[in-house]
Write an enzyme that holds these catalytic residues in place. Structure first.
Site, PDB file in Angstrom:
ATOM      1  N   TRP A  43       0.834  -1.209   0.000  1.00 38.66           N
ATOM      2  CA  TRP A  43       0.000   0.000   0.000  1.00 38.66           C
ATOM      3  C   TRP A  43       0.865   1.253   0.000  1.00 38.66           C
ATOM      4  CZ3 TRP A  43      -4.794   0.349  -1.342  1.00 38.66           C
ATOM      5  CH2 TRP A  43      -5.450   1.576  -1.166  1.00 38.66           C
ATOM      6  N   GLU A  89     -11.250  -3.372   4.381  1.00 35.50           N
ATOM      7  CA  GLU A  89     -12.648  -3.105   4.012  1.00 35.50           C
ATOM      8  C   GLU A  89     -12.894  -3.296   2.522  1.00 35.50           C
ATOM      9  OE1 GLU A  89     -10.534  -0.751   4.786  1.00 35.50           O
ATOM     10  OE2 GLU A  89     -10.727   0.864   3.314  1.00 35.50           O
ATOM     11  N   HIS A 129      -4.837   2.442  11.514  1.00 35.66           N
ATOM     12  CA  HIS A 129      -5.543   3.543  12.164  1.00 35.66           C
ATOM     13  C   HIS A 129      -5.269   3.567  13.672  1.00 35.66           C
ATOM     14  CE1 HIS A 129      -7.794   3.079   8.284  1.00 35.66           C
ATOM     15  NE2 HIS A 129      -7.396   4.327   8.262  1.00 35.66           N
ATOM     16  N   ASP A 157     -12.011   6.533   7.870  1.00 39.05           N
ATOM     17  CA  ASP A 157     -12.058   6.527   6.396  1.00 39.05           C
ATOM     18  C   ASP A 157     -13.071   5.532   5.848  1.00 39.05           C
ATOM     19  OD1 ASP A 157     -10.822   4.166   7.014  1.00 39.05           O
ATOM     20  OD2 ASP A 157      -9.224   4.366   5.520  1.00 39.05           O
TER      21      ASP A 157
END
Lengths: 256, 265
Positions: A36, A126, A147, A156
């Site tokens: 990421w 997610e 997070h 988010d």
């Protein structure tokens, strides 16, 4: 209308292959497991938009590469969008825009999405569990690492999706403690529909895709529209708010 | 991110001009004259709004029409239907779900893409609008010419359910009961009435409408960029949520009823 050739090779972190209307999207970084970072953060929203606009996509299979779905972050590429030192509102504005598009454009894809979770995912899990059908390898695990355990507000969209899927209290515990759910636990809690040996994952996803495609095209599309309606409403209500508070808090504290 | 030159000249029914301050003027037209609504407009507006929304260099949008009316006629060359009261779909003898599906997609994205523009939108309503008046009155500021009027002609008075967003916009703006009356009776609101009812903010002689819109645009742009953008996001939040909740449902019922009755059949 968008055509497949217009976007199939447009995104360096998403491989797209389509056969008989079954679109397989594979997340990757240079052919290996997706790392990421700034690239994916900027690419995923527009990619989901392109997919959603092309009516030749009849069903979508989403998967990762190698042994994990998304488990690593590259601070270097992330810092193209997020400087390591300090987050200003102007910098946060990019994140705010990207993050909204990421979720809304995914939900706006009006054909069923099947996730084939090929391994652990602790970053943007997610994306996988928002799918209509979630299949997981027995090596998979689910976590929200970037997070709260990392000092940031879970705003988010994870604040919407995890309490929605796990139940309110289980979802908040998951976000606040950094709990890691094994594939079996995720199955028991209803987040995942089937757990399979890794090599059987994609064949099973394709089998399910073909099964769904036996129904008439408009039935399939409208079924997806109906199934995403509630989540879209929830996201619209809570996503901008969550990202705003995440941004305010990030102005005060930013990891590293 | 989209750049202006990539989409500025892409749409035959939508003229776009932008000044150095980021004020984008969007002028609806057909061959340079008043927009005559038809399949091209219906196909072009959703992606045009999307392109505008994806270009952060658009700081403010002015939406206007051409000539003496905003939108008052439908294409009669390619469409059957009475101007001002007609349908905007070709003369199929019968509506069917596959045909409807195309309308469903365009209609669902038109207002949502418009609302997703993260810059304030000022409507300069240059004259009467009885087709897609929702496009104008959804704006953050609505300025109208004295001879303008507002009506929803293509739906209920034409035999169709008003489920394409009109069922959300009008009761929201006029109040629930005034809105339902407006939709069910085909009521035509004058600019003055629309002003009294709070749909329109200012009514001016036609030649002053666009200059005033530009003046207001410059006034808004005196505030910091993020303030301007985030103000728009907050002001559209309620309407975007209502669209997400009610638009697909409204279009589904409109489509079902249209399969049973279609004005041209």
């Amino acid at each position: 209308m968008t055509e497949f050739k217009d976007y199939a090779k447009k995104y360096s972190n998403i491989r797209m292959e389509r056969e008989d209307g079954i679109l397989e999207i594979t997340f990757h970084t240079d052919g290996g497991s997706l790392v990421w970072g700034g690239g994916p953060h900027a690419q995923f929203g527009p990619a989901f938009y392109d997919i959603g606009r092309d009516k030749e996509n009849k069903i979508v299979i989403m998967t990762g590469t190698g042994d994990s779905f998304i488990e690593e972050i590259s601070p270097e590429t992330l810092s193209e969008r997020l400087p390591k030192s300090k987050i200003t509102p102007t910098v946060w504005d990019h994140i705010y825009s990207d993050a909204k598009r990421l979720i809304m454009n995914l939900l706006d894809i009006e054909v069923p999405v099947i996730a084939a979770v090929n391994g652990p995912v602790n970053i943007h899990a997610e994306l996988a569990v928002l799918s209509d059908i979630v299949l997981a390898s027995d090596t998979a695990a689910f976590q929200d690492a970037p997070h709260f355990p990392n000092g940031l507000v879970p705003g988010d969209g994870v604040h919407v999706i995890w309490p929605y899927l796990l139940g309110r209290n289980r979802g908040r515990y998951f976000l606040l403690t950094g709990e890691r759910l094994s594939a079996q636990e995720a199955l028991r809690l209803g987040v995942v529909a089937e757990v399979l040996p890794k090599e059987k994952l994609l064949p099973r996803a394709r089998e399910l895709a073909k099964q769904i495609l036996r129904q008439p095209p408009i039935t399939i599309r409208y079924a997806r529209v109906v199934m995403t309606q509630e989540l879209k409403t929830l996201m619209l209500e809570h996503l901008s708010h969550g990202l705003a508070l995440q941004g305010v808090a990030a102005n005060e504290y930013w990891p590293g | 991110m989209t750049k202006f030159e990539e989409y500025a000249k892409k749409y035959s029914r939508v003229r776009m001009e932008r000044d150095d301050n980021g004020i984008l003027e969007v002028t609806l037209h057909t061959n340079g004259g008043t927009m005559v609504f038809g399949p091209e407009a219906h196909e072009q507006l959703p992606p045009a709004f999307l392109d505008i929304s994806q270009d952060p260099d658009n700081k403010i949008v002015i939406l206007t029409g051409t000539g003496d009316s905003f939108i008052e006629e439908v294409e009669t060359a390619t469409l059957k239907g009475t101007p001002g009261k007609g349908s905007r779909l070709p003369n199929w003898t019968k509506m069917d779900p596959h045909t409807w599906d195309r309308t469903f997609t365009n209609a669902k994205t038109m207002l949502v893409n418009l609302l997703n523009i993260e810059a304030p939108v000022i409507a300069a309503v240059n004259g009467p609008v009885n087709i897609h008046a929702d496009l104008a009155v959804l704006s953050d500021i609505v300025i109208a010419a004295e001879h303008a009027s507002f009506q929803d002609a293509p739906h209920f008075p034409n035999g169709l359910v008003f489920g394409d967003g009109c069922h959300i916009v009008w009761p929201h703006l006029l109040g629930a009961n005034r809105g339902k009356y407006f939709l069910l009776t085909g009521q035509k609101l004058s600019a003055k009435q629309a002003l009294d009812l709070g749909v329109v903010n200012e009514v001016l002689p036609k030649e002053q409408v666009l200059p005033r819109a530009r003046e207001l645009a410059q006034q808004l742009l005196q505030q910091p960029p993020l303030t301007v953008r985030y103000a728009r996001i907050l002001m559209t939040q309620d309407m975007r949520r209502m669209m997400t909740e009610n638009l697909s449902h409204g279009l589904a019922l409109t489509g079902l009823a249209a399969n049973a009755y279609w004005p041209n059949s």
